[in-house]
Design an enzyme around this catalytic site. Structure first.
Site, PDB file in Angstrom:
ATOM      1  N   SER A   8      13.789   8.788   2.221  1.00 48.23           N
ATOM      2  CA  SER A   8      14.252   7.922   1.144  1.00 48.23           C
ATOM      3  C   SER A   8      15.721   8.185   0.857  1.00 48.23           C
ATOM      4  CB  SER A   8      13.428   8.150  -0.122  1.00 48.23           C
ATOM      5  OG  SER A   8      13.943   7.337  -1.142  1.00 48.23           O
ATOM      6  N   HIS A  33      13.852   4.408   4.179  1.00 43.35           N
ATOM      7  CA  HIS A  33      13.241   3.884   2.949  1.00 43.35           C
ATOM      8  C   HIS A  33      14.353   3.679   1.919  1.00 43.35           C
ATOM      9  CE1 HIS A  33       9.895   3.218   0.137  1.00 43.35           C
ATOM     10  NE2 HIS A  33      10.645   3.864  -0.762  1.00 43.35           N
ATOM     11  N   ASP A  35      15.279   2.319  -1.910  1.00 47.85           N
ATOM     12  CA  ASP A  35      14.732   2.037  -3.240  1.00 47.85           C
ATOM     13  C   ASP A  35      15.698   1.213  -4.069  1.00 47.85           C
ATOM     14  OD1 ASP A  35      12.236   3.540  -3.245  1.00 47.85           O
ATOM     15  OD2 ASP A  35      13.499   5.324  -3.087  1.00 47.85           O
ATOM     16  N   MET A  37      16.195  -0.425  -7.737  1.00 45.70           N
ATOM     17  CA  MET A  37      15.683  -0.349  -9.125  1.00 45.70           C
ATOM     18  C   MET A  37      16.587  -1.162 -10.044  1.00 45.70           C
ATOM     19  SD  MET A  37      15.097   3.738  -9.282  1.00 45.70           S
ATOM     20  CE  MET A  37      14.238   4.622  -7.981  1.00 45.70           C
ATOM     21  N   HIS A  66      12.029  -1.123  -0.767  1.00 44.46           N
ATOM     22  CA  HIS A  66      11.048  -1.013  -1.855  1.00 44.46           C
ATOM     23  C   HIS A  66      11.703  -1.565  -3.124  1.00 44.46           C
ATOM     24  CE1 HIS A  66       8.676   2.087  -4.554  1.00 44.46           C
ATOM     25  NE2 HIS A  66       8.343   0.837  -4.813  1.00 44.46           N
ATOM     26  N   MET A  68      11.768  -2.240  -6.816  1.00 38.51           N
ATOM     27  CA  MET A  68      11.216  -1.898  -8.135  1.00 38.51           C
ATOM     28  C   MET A  68      11.956  -2.762  -9.152  1.00 38.51           C
ATOM     29  SD  MET A  68      10.926   2.175  -7.501  1.00 38.51           S
ATOM     30  CE  MET A  68      11.941   2.024  -6.041  1.00 38.51           C
ATOM     31  N   MET A 137       2.199   4.541  -5.002  1.00 38.91           N
ATOM     32  CA  MET A 137       3.155   5.414  -5.696  1.00 38.91           C
ATOM     33  C   MET A 137       2.433   6.689  -6.106  1.00 38.91           C
ATOM     34  SD  MET A 137       5.967   3.884  -5.484  1.00 38.91           S
ATOM     35  CE  MET A 137       6.809   5.271  -6.254  1.00 38.91           C
ATOM     36  N   GLY A 142      10.872   5.264 -10.265  1.00 39.40           N
ATOM     37  CA  GLY A 142      12.126   5.257 -11.032  1.00 39.40           C
ATOM     38  C   GLY A 142      13.049   6.413 -10.696  1.00 39.40           C
ATOM     39  N   PHE A 143      12.478   7.505 -10.247  1.00 38.90           N
ATOM     40  CA  PHE A 143      13.300   8.694  -9.996  1.00 38.90           C
ATOM     41  C   PHE A 143      12.780   9.456  -8.788  1.00 38.90           C
ATOM     42  CE2 PHE A 143      13.313   7.715 -14.489  1.00 38.90           C
ATOM     43  CZ  PHE A 143      14.668   7.698 -14.782  1.00 38.90           C
ATOM     44  N   GLY A 144      13.709  10.049  -8.050  1.00 37.53           N
ATOM     45  CA  GLY A 144      13.319  10.978  -6.998  1.00 37.53           C
ATOM     46  C   GLY A 144      13.067  12.352  -7.598  1.00 37.53           C
ATOM     47  N   GLY A 145      12.519  13.236  -6.806  1.00 37.42           N
ATOM     48  CA  GLY A 145      12.381  14.636  -7.204  1.00 37.42           C
ATOM     49  C   GLY A 145      11.259  14.938  -8.174  1.00 37.42           C
ATOM     50  N   ASP A 175       4.461   7.249  -1.446  1.00 38.67           N
ATOM     51  CA  ASP A 175       5.847   7.349  -1.900  1.00 38.67           C
ATOM     52  C   ASP A 175       5.943   8.170  -3.179  1.00 38.67           C
ATOM     53  OD1 ASP A 175       8.525   6.974  -2.350  1.00 38.67           O
ATOM     54  OD2 ASP A 175       8.379   4.821  -2.787  1.00 38.67           O
ATOM     55  N   GLY A 176       6.585   9.343  -3.057  1.00 43.13           N
ATOM     56  CA  GLY A 176       6.877  10.167  -4.224  1.00 43.13           C
ATOM     57  C   GLY A 176       6.298  11.562  -4.119  1.00 43.13           C
ATOM     58  N   SER A 198      13.638  13.922  -1.698  1.00 41.63           N
ATOM     59  CA  SER A 198      14.180  15.251  -1.993  1.00 41.63           C
ATOM     60  C   SER A 198      13.799  16.289  -0.949  1.00 41.63           C
ATOM     61  CB  SER A 198      13.657  15.742  -3.345  1.00 41.63           C
ATOM     62  OG  SER A 198      13.741  14.733  -4.291  1.00 41.63           O
TER      63      SER A 198
HETATM   64  C1  DX5 Z   1      10.604   6.675  -6.595  1.00 42.70           C
HETATM   65  C2  DX5 Z   1      11.014   6.112  -5.269  1.00 42.70           C
HETATM   66  C3  DX5 Z   1      10.822   7.058  -4.145  1.00 42.70           C
HETATM   67  C4  DX5 Z   1      11.700   8.270  -4.205  1.00 42.70           C
HETATM   68  C5  DX5 Z   1      10.952   9.390  -3.537  1.00 42.70           C
HETATM   69  O1  DX5 Z   1      10.671   5.683  -7.547  1.00 42.70           O
HETATM   70  O2  DX5 Z   1      10.280   4.945  -4.963  1.00 42.70           O
HETATM   71  O3  DX5 Z   1      10.992   6.397  -2.884  1.00 42.70           O
HETATM   72  O4  DX5 Z   1      12.932   8.077  -3.564  1.00 42.70           O
HETATM   73  O5  DX5 Z   1      11.662  10.544  -3.754  1.00 42.70           O
HETATM   74  P1  DX5 Z   1      10.988  11.989  -3.667  1.00 42.70           P
HETATM   75  O6  DX5 Z   1      10.503  12.142  -2.277  1.00 42.70           O
HETATM   76  O7  DX5 Z   1      12.138  12.890  -4.013  1.00 42.70           O
HETATM   77  O8  DX5 Z   1       9.884  12.009  -4.681  1.00 42.70           O
HETATM   78 ZN    ZN Z   2      10.335   4.099  -2.835  1.00 42.06          ZN
END
Ligand code: DX5
Ligand code: ZN
Length: 217
Positions: A8, A33, A35, A37, A66, A68, A137, A142-145, A175-176, A198
């Site tokens: 991602s 991938h 994202d 948003m 993707h 969102m 999901m 909304g956020f990575g990590g 995803d996530g 991440s």
């Molecule tokens: C979250 C995203 C994910 C995100 C995954 O809203 O859709 O694709 O980038 O990140 P990690 O692997 O860090 O959870």
């Molecule tokens: Zn995603």
């Protein structure tokens, strides 16, 4: 069987986007991938078309986009022009999901539908035959990590069962919070595509992280 790996880009270093895209190009990863948003469907804003155009310039593997965003139909043609091979919209963001899926396919892309962690698998019963990919999901989008939600294992098995019952060849994407700690159980539950942000980009050795994920069966 090994899964498809989709790093991602949200977790990449945007100051070194060309370098990070080249890392993915040289790796055992299968897809990029991406994202998108909008700050409405999810509380965060990621990046927009100019950044996707830059990724398109550098990427030598399929773009898995993707969305969102609310009312994603507005941008289906735009993302086709930006090189998306897979375009995923959220179940929760579409008033007319069947129509959105058909529109994505009419532009020659594979059509995906993403489910938030609270959305049950059985909501897909009347659309599963039309989609090429379901993105589960495993965090709130909304956020990575973020930390992986364990209930995803059960949802993956339920979705696999629904796909089998319908004789569909739809792919299951997770995803996530995906790491080498949960990848094996995800694959044995039925996952086909693992998205990892991440875990890959925040590590000292992204190539090794991708290789390890790719070789988990
Ligand atoms: C979250 C995203 C994910 C995100 C995954 O809203 O859709 O694709 O980038 O990140 P990690 O692997 O860090 O959870
Ligand atoms: Zn995603």
């Amino acid at each position: 069987m090994s899964s498809l790996i989709a790093p991602s880009i949200l977790a990449a270093d945007f100051g070194n986007l060309e370098r990070d895209c080249n890392m993915v190009n040289c790796s055992e990863a299968d897809w990029f991938h991406i994202d998108i948003m909008d700050g409405l469907f999810v509380p965060n804003i990621s990046f927009g078309m100019p950044v996707v155009a830059a990724i398109q310039k550098y990427a030598q593997k399929p773009l898995d986009v993707h969305l969102m965003i609310i009312d994603p139909d507005r941008y289906i043609e735009t993302f086709q022009k930006l090189g998306a091979e897979v375009l995923t919209v959220h179940y929760e963001a579409c008033n007319h999901l069947h129509s959105s899926i058909q529109k994505i396919k009419s532009y020659g892309m594979k059509a995906g539908v993403a489910l938030n962690p609270h959305t049950p698998i059985n909501h897909l019963r009347d659309i599963i035959q039309d989609v090429d990919l379901v993105c589960l999901m495993s965090v709130n989008p909304g956020f990575g990590g973020q930390s992986f939600i364990e209930n995803t294992f059960i949802k993956t098995m339920e979705l696999k069962q629904l796909i089998k019952e319908n004789h569909s060849d739809c792919l299951i994407e997770i995803d996530g919070g995906v790491t080498n700690q949960n990848a094996a159980q995800l694959i044995s539950s039925g996952a086909d595509v693992l998205v990892a942000g991440s875990h890959v980009f925040k590590s000292d050795d992204p190539l090794e992280k991708i290789k390890t994920l790719k070789n988990i069966t």
